[in-house]
Enzyme design. Structure first.
Site, PDB file in Angstrom:
ATOM      1  N   HIS A 246      -4.989  -7.533  -3.148  1.00 18.28           N
ATOM      2  CA  HIS A 246      -4.866  -6.540  -2.093  1.00 18.28           C
ATOM      3  C   HIS A 246      -5.120  -7.137  -0.714  1.00 18.28           C
ATOM      4  CE1 HIS A 246      -4.924  -2.791   0.046  1.00 18.28           C
ATOM      5  NE2 HIS A 246      -6.143  -3.035   0.495  1.00 18.28           N
TER       6      HIS A 246
ATOM      7  N   ASN B  92      -9.313  -1.892  -1.706  1.00 22.88           N
ATOM      8  CA  ASN B  92     -10.613  -1.407  -1.256  1.00 22.88           C
ATOM      9  C   ASN B  92     -10.731   0.111  -1.331  1.00 22.88           C
ATOM     10  OD1 ASN B  92      -8.698  -1.716   1.074  1.00 22.88           O
ATOM     11  ND2 ASN B  92     -10.343  -0.684   2.189  1.00 22.88           N
ATOM     12  N   HIS B  93      -9.617   0.838  -1.195  1.00 23.82           N
ATOM     13  CA  HIS B  93      -9.719   2.297  -1.252  1.00 23.82           C
ATOM     14  C   HIS B  93      -9.953   2.784  -2.682  1.00 23.82           C
ATOM     15  CE1 HIS B  93      -8.935   3.706   2.888  1.00 23.82           C
ATOM     16  NE2 HIS B  93      -8.443   2.484   3.012  1.00 23.82           N
TER      17      HIS B  93
ATOM     18  N   ASP C 159       0.819  -1.200   0.000  1.00 25.10           N
ATOM     19  CA  ASP C 159       0.000   0.000   0.000  1.00 25.10           C
ATOM     20  C   ASP C 159       0.862   1.263   0.000  1.00 25.10           C
ATOM     21  OD1 ASP C 159      -1.360  -2.301   0.853  1.00 25.10           O
ATOM     22  OD2 ASP C 159      -2.871  -1.130   1.902  1.00 25.10           O
TER      23      ASP C 159
ATOM     24  N   HIS D  37      -0.766   4.705  -0.467  1.00 20.48           N
ATOM     25  CA  HIS D  37      -1.616   5.738   0.141  1.00 20.48           C
ATOM     26  C   HIS D  37      -1.109   7.164  -0.075  1.00 20.48           C
ATOM     27  CE1 HIS D  37      -4.818   3.433   1.858  1.00 20.48           C
ATOM     28  NE2 HIS D  37      -3.997   2.641   2.539  1.00 20.48           N
TER      29      HIS D  37
ATOM     30  N   ASP E 269      -4.454   0.196  -3.042  1.00 17.08           N
ATOM     31  CA  ASP E 269      -4.510   1.278  -2.056  1.00 17.08           C
ATOM     32  C   ASP E 269      -3.457   2.337  -2.323  1.00 17.08           C
ATOM     33  OD1 ASP E 269      -6.701   0.182  -0.853  1.00 17.08           O
ATOM     34  OD2 ASP E 269      -5.828   0.020   1.136  1.00 17.08           O
TER      35      ASP E 269
END
Length: 413
Positions: free
Chosen positions: A286, A170-171, A97, A99, A135
């Site tokens: 993920h 999921n993001h 991830d 982000h 993500d």
């Protein structure tokens, strides 16, 4: 715009990777388990500062990426989006991830040996296959810049017999649905800048998107320099759509909705990527894969989620939304993981999603690797780590920098 889609408030954190019933017009069957959305989700506002942004081109269902020196067999990709990849003799590197943290992303890619350290964002991986585990969105302010960097590296890697793949997390799914709870204020501003950049860029989506990484930091700096001149409630009229936007934050929310709503140009870009990818003898996802996902068909699941992101689903007042997340494989039962791997004829699986506060690690006799280390400044600011796979043997590569804050993992989504 302030209304949060009610669907997301009812999603349990520890739900396994799910996809709802087929969203494309040509339905054939429904997966074994579903999560139903509820009526009344927030409306997706539309905003354009000129012409409508172009959509990305469609990926090829089957393709070969040749190796220019002829020393390796071509990489063969099957599926739209890519689902099965044969990359004979290639070094594989997986990154967790990100982000929205561009600096940590670059550090991770340099650690992986695929990015130049001179600030030129050049591919240095040769025939390496790089896989990013989703993500990219939320918690940081340079999301589109990271997506642009990864696409630029893929173009460069293809020339040298390598490749870059991404899986959606999921993001990504949450943002396409319109759930902006975890969006950094700077990311809203990046969306507004990027939408204006698209309007000013006359050479189509592909070139505009790939070149954003070389433009975004300059535009961000210009924005910061002029920010002192912004009034907190500056009015902006967009007469072509009959809307008055109050303040820069509202402008950013509308820009994000325009880019990421199903069928929006950035949602189409995300739709190029799968949620489950098999490269050689390894599975990349993920959050995780369970046997019933394999029984349903991972290529079909990838297609349905991609179809939904493109806005090609059936119109409905009660939309059913694919939710792609798990709490991670932290508590996975090894026998279940082994059953899944056997069904896919794979030796191991690599996942992200749940930050590992003790660093990347393996379970189930090195068959399950958890490599999200919370490297983003929006999570732990921890030392970047990546997973290298050579000849089916995996090992963790760690950056020399270490900004770990010692935060605990609690109820992470």
């Amino acid at each position: 715009l302030a209304e949060r889609p009610r669907f997301w408030s009812n999603v349990p954190v520890d739900i396994a990777l799910q996809s709802n019933k087929v969203l494309c017009v040509s339905k054939t069957r429904a997966p074994p388990e579903t999560l139903r959305g509820k009526k009344g989700r927030a409306p997706m506002a539309s905003l354009s500062f000129g012409s409508v942004p172009l959509r990305p081109s469609r990926p090829r269902k089957t393709s070969e990426l040749s190796c220019p020196d002829g020393g390796l067999k071509p990489i063969v990709v099957r599926g739209d989006p890519p689902t099965f990849v044969s990359a004979p003799g290639r070094r594989i590197v997986a990154v967790g991830d990100l982000h929205g943290d561009l600096a940590q992303t670059r550090c991770a890619l340099e650690t992986a040996g695929v990015l130049s350290s001179d600030g030129q964002d050049l591919w240095t991986g040769g025939g390496t296959v790089l896989i990013q585990l989703g993500d990219v969105l939320d918690r940081g302010e340079d999301e589109i810049a990271i997506l642009s960097l990864l696409r630029s590296l893929d173009v460069q890697a293809n020339r040298e017999g390598g490749a870059v793949f991404q899986v959606n997390g999921n993001h990504e799914t949450m943002n396409v649905e319109g759930d902006f709870r975890y969006v950094d204020p700077g990311a809203f501003e990046e969306c507004a800048d990027f939408l204006e950049y698209l309007d000013d860029h006359g050479n189509g989506w592909e070139q505009a998107f790939i070149s954003w990484i070389s433009t975004s930091e300059r535009m961000k700096e210009n924005r910061r320099m002029s920010k002192s001149n912004w009034g907190p409630w500056k009015l902006l009229k967009v007469t072509s759509i009959g809307v008055q936007i109050l303040g820069q934050r509202q402008k950013g929310v509308l820009a994000r909705s325009t880019l990421l709503r199903p069928g929006g140009p950035l949602a189409w870009e995300l739709a190029r990527h799968p949620v489950i990818l098999k490269v050689n003898n390894w599975v990349f996802c993920h959050g995780g894969v369970l046997p019933h996902h394999v029984a349903y068909g991972i290529e079909q699941l990838n297609k349905e989620v991609s179809c939904w992101m493109k806005g090609l689903g059936e119109d409905s007042d009660d939309p059913e939304i694919p939710f792609i997340a798990t709490r991670g494989y932290d508590s996975v039962i090894c026998s279940i993981a082994e059953e899944m791997l056997e069904s896919l004829e794979a030796n191991g699986i690599v996942v992200g999603h749940t930050p590992q506060h003790n660093g990347a690690n393996s379970k189930c006799d090195n068959k399950v690797w958890c490599i999200d280390v919370g490297m983003s400044s929006g999570v732990f600011s921890s030392r970047p780590e990546v997973l290298e796979i050579i000849d089916d043997r995996a090992k963790v590569l760690r950056s020399q920098t270490d900004f770990f804050t010692g935060l605990e993992v609690t109820g992470y989504l």
